[in-house]
Design an enzyme around this catalytic site. Structure first.
Site, PDB file in Angstrom:
ATOM      1  N   ASP A  85       0.832  -1.204   0.000  1.00  0.00           N
ATOM      2  CA  ASP A  85       0.000   0.000   0.000  1.00  0.00           C
ATOM      3  C   ASP A  85       0.870   1.258   0.000  1.00  0.00           C
ATOM      4  OD1 ASP A  85      -2.307   1.527   0.165  1.00  0.00           O
ATOM      5  OD2 ASP A  85      -3.099   0.485   1.916  1.00  0.00           O
TER       6      ASP A  85
ATOM      7  N   ASP B 250     -10.925   1.563  -2.750  1.00  0.00           N
ATOM      8  CA  ASP B 250     -11.439   1.282  -1.407  1.00  0.00           C
ATOM      9  C   ASP B 250     -12.964   1.301  -1.403  1.00  0.00           C
ATOM     10  OD1 ASP B 250      -9.054   0.851  -0.152  1.00  0.00           O
ATOM     11  OD2 ASP B 250      -8.842   2.880   0.632  1.00  0.00           O
TER      12      ASP B 250
HETATM   13  C1  GLA Z   1      -5.662   1.754   2.292  1.00  0.00           C
HETATM   14  C2  GLA Z   1      -6.111   0.537   1.508  1.00  0.00           C
HETATM   15  C3  GLA Z   1      -7.163  -0.202   2.278  1.00  0.00           C
HETATM   16  C4  GLA Z   1      -6.614  -0.603   3.623  1.00  0.00           C
HETATM   17  C5  GLA Z   1      -6.130   0.606   4.383  1.00  0.00           C
HETATM   18  C6  GLA Z   1      -5.422   0.223   5.651  1.00  0.00           C
HETATM   19  O1  GLA Z   1      -6.671   2.698   2.361  1.00  0.00           O
HETATM   20  O2  GLA Z   1      -6.568   0.893   0.238  1.00  0.00           O
HETATM   21  O3  GLA Z   1      -7.609  -1.337   1.567  1.00  0.00           O
HETATM   22  O4  GLA Z   1      -5.562  -1.518   3.429  1.00  0.00           O
HETATM   23  O5  GLA Z   1      -5.237   1.383   3.588  1.00  0.00           O
HETATM   24  O6  GLA Z   1      -4.987   1.298   6.373  1.00  0.00           O
END
Ligand code: GLA
Length: 708
Positions: free
Chosen positions: A460, A528
């Site tokens: 990420d 997300d």
């Molecule tokens: C990002 C990712 C999510 C999750 C969060 C965790 O937003 O896209 O899927 O992993 O971080 O903090």
């Protein structure tokens, strides 16, 4: 019988290059000033016809105009007034290069044109590559300071080095398709008439970005999903980038693109070179659908590291538990996920350092003792015992100020010491351009894999660069290139050291999806936003360039956390089944009926997975507000159709969905209804999508070609 023409030819007497692909030809020639000029990119012509094509290199209309022939990469000299793909400054203060052609090489499908500056020790190579069976032309540029290492240091400042400039043929009009968005709303397809102006698509964020993607398509305004000429390009770069599309008042459209945004500059010292990422271009005569399928094929055959490996049905705990993770809770979820048929369990954020929320712990990649007193290995072992792979969320490029790593190495972050550092999500960006940071990241991730038997990283990156300085470095803007290159390298090394390891690209959802990151990852976390209605549009945009096997899609809880919308489980599944299916809900709260239905739908997905992940995608929209995707086996043996209708309207029943990819001479068995359809009917009239009444209706139809 005609011999297949060579993929690439260069005639040094005429200064004429021809690149051939199955459905296109790309030609250029050296202009009288030594600069390569674009001739033609479009439908194939044989050599005789090409010879008879009028030369596009024509004279300027007046002393106020530029020459008519567009550059393959415009330098900042001569009567050129459009966006320059190469902008350099010399120690004397002189700006711009003037080329002399000094040679070429052709090797297989690769052409290199060497140009030396007539006045300064600067060389550029314009590079082209075509591959058998693909319509994609890959282009990049290499720039070298050719001054002797023991000569005067005279550095050359590079203000812009694009990978390529592209030119569309003269068209009656121009329309631009591109992707825009934001967090939770990535990959929104925009399709607008191109203004007579310079249109800039860019990211200044150090990431590819949610807000724009370095892909575009041009047509004359009449192309459809199934018909019309489309010119399309995609840059393989995961950091800041810029593409400038220029439709000039004389009606010509060109675009130039590469890494870095405006205002950055890089220094070349004697002997140093700078190589750009690949900027790939594709011409197709058969509409937007064919353009997408050709891109998908290219990504599968030449970009993704393991295209033939099934993308696993994963379970990810983020929406279920947030930061509140511990061994017992994750094992409970893992047991349920395994029963549903999940093949990979991914432990998301919250497992490390002092991480209980987003204020601390980033950078400290050791298990949080209160949550995992025995470390991660017992969880990983249990996940493996349940028959699943074990995946782990990491965000290696980031650090919270409140972390051991930051306290030990405050100088590792990207910062300008005389500016206040902006924190986003309470975090700062580590400068991967520093060799010691790259080495630390590689070792840390390698250790995590070895100690915890990790099969999968979700990598990420949850913030953009700001105040991006590099104190004490003579060429601080290099971090915009070298950070991204180091991220790519760390991924490449990890994969080389652990051939079974897979990586999912993520940047707060789909903030870093491009052909560069997909060359070292298996799939991308698309957004997300897991709301299925929003996802239909997000998937539509994503699929313009990227194949379904790279598009991660989870089924999560209802109401959806992002939108509050309530949707049936089946609808959520049918939307997520159009990509690499995952589960992301709180399975401990799902009813027995929901769990049973979910298990059945996971099994159904596994049945259609080869088609979704490796088939040919055809998109359709029909009256009655129905959207459909059809995945066809390359040999026409099997087909699957997913249809969705989020809202119903009285008096507007769904129209049949036409399936133009089928063979009108064949017959197809509907595997669920046990009914045989004529191919001609399915192609010309369509199939009833069999949608139930009401909102959030969806269906899955499987067809098999049968002997008549
Ligand atoms: C990002 C990712 C999510 C999750 C969060 C965790 O937003 O896209 O899927 O992993 O971080 O903090």
């Amino acid at each position: 019988m005609h011999a297949t023409p060579p993929l690439v030819t260069f005639d040094p007497d005429l200064g004429h290059a021809v690149l051939r692909t199955p459905n296109s030809v790309y030609t250029l020639r050296l202009g009288s000033d030594g600069s390569p000029r674009h001739l033609r990119w479009g439908a194939p012509l044989d050599d005789a016809d090409l010879g008879a094509t009028p030369d596009a290199v024509s004279r300027a209309a007046s002393s106020f105009e530029t020459e008519a022939a567009a550059d393959e990469l415009a330098p900042q000299t001569g009567a050129r007034f459009g966006p320059a793909g190469l902008q350099v400054r010399f120690a004397s203060g002189t700006r711009g290069a003037q080329w002399r052609f000094t040679g070429h090489t052709v090797e297989g499908g690769e052409l290199r044109l060497r140009l030396d500056d007539r006045h300064h020790p600067l060389r550029t190579e314009l590079c082209y590559r075509v591959r058998p069976g693909s319509d994609v032309v890959e282009r990049w540029t290499e720039l070298t300071h050719t001054g002797p290492a023991d000569g005067p240091p005279d550095p050359i400042t590079v203000d812009r080095l694009d990978s390529a400039s592209w030119t569309a043929p003269p068209l009656a009009d121009y329309r631009l398709s591109h992707l825009t968005g934001g967090w939770n709303s990535e990959f929104q397809l925009q399709r607008d008439r191109l203004p007579v102006a310079e249109t800039v698509l860019t990211s200044r964020r150090g990431l590819t970005s949610h807000h724009a993607n370095p892909w575009l398509a041009l047509d004359d305004g009449t192309a459809t999903e199934e018909r019309g000429e489309v010119w399309s390009t995609a840059l393989a770069w995961s950091g800041s980038w810029r593409v400038t599309v220029h439709r000039d008042p004389a009606g010509r459209t060109t675009w130039t693109g590469g890494f870095g945004h405006e205002g950055l500059s890089w220094t070349l010292r004697p002997g140093e070179s700078l190589r750009t990422p690949v900027y790939a271009g594709l011409y197709t005569p058969h509409g937007f659908g064919a353009a997408s399928r050709a891109w998908h094929e290219h990504v599968r055959r030449h970009v993704l590291p393991q295209p033939d490996r099934d993308r696993p049905v994963l379970y990810n705990s983020w929406e279920a538990t947030g930061f509140d993770v511990d061994e017992a809770g994750q094992i409970r979820l893992a047991q349920r996920a395994a029963r549903l048929g999940a093949e990979l369990f991914v432990l998301d954020d919250g497992w490390f350092g002092t991480r209980r929320d987003d204020r601390s712990g980033l950078g400290d990649w050791t298990p949080r003792p209160e949550a995992f007193p025995r470390g991660l290995r017992p969880l990983a072992d249990e996940v493996h015992r349940l028959g699943m792979d074990f995946g782990l969320w990491v965000e290696p490029e980031m650090v919270n100020r409140d972390s051991e790593l930051y306290r030990a190495h405050p100088d590792w972050v990207i910062h300008s010491p005389r500016l206040d550092a902006t924190e986003l999500r309470n975090q700062l960006v580590l400068n991967f351009a520093r060799p010691e940071v790259e080495a630390w990241a590689g070792e840390t991730l390698d250790r995590l894999v070895r100690e915890n038997a990790v099969d999968w990283f979700k990598w990420d990156a949850n913030r953009a660069f700001t105040e991006a300085g590099w104190d004490g470095h003579p060429d601080p803007d290099r971090l915009w290139i070298d950070h991204t290159r180091a991220v790519h390298r760390v991924m490449d090394r990890l994969r080389a050291a652990h051939p079974g390891l897979r990586i999912e690209a993520c940047a707060g959802g789909g903030g870093r999806v491009d052909l560069g990151i997909l060359a070292r990852t298996d799939q991308a976390w698309t957004s997300d936003n897991t709301d299925p209605v929003d996802r239909i549009g997000i998937h539509y945009g994503f699929g313009q360039l990227f194949p379904a096997q790279a598009m991660a899609a989870w089924v999560t809880d209802s109401p959806n956390t992002a939108t509050g919308r309530r949707t049936p489980l089946r609808f959520r599944f049918h939307v997520a089944m159009a990509g690499a299916l995952g589960l992301g809900g709180d399975l401990t709260a799902w009813s027995v009926e929901e769990l049973a239905e979910a298990a059945e739908l996971v099994a159904a997905y596994k049945g259609i997975r080869p088609l979704v992940q490796r088939g040919h995608l055809h998109r359709a929209t029909t009256g009655g507000a129905v959207t459909a995707v059809h995945y066809a086996a390359p040999d026409d043996s099997e087909h699957v159709l997913l249809t969705w209708r989020p809202t119903t309207r009285f008096g507007h029943p769904p129209d049949p969905v036409r399936l133009p990819a089928l063979d009108p001479g064949a017959r197809y068995l509907d595997r669920d209804l046990k009914q045989v359809h004529s191919g001609a009917v399915l192609v010309r009239h369509g199939i009833d999508p069999r949608l139930p009444a009401g909102d959030y209706a969806s269906s899955l139809i499987r067809l098999r070609r049968v002997e008549s």
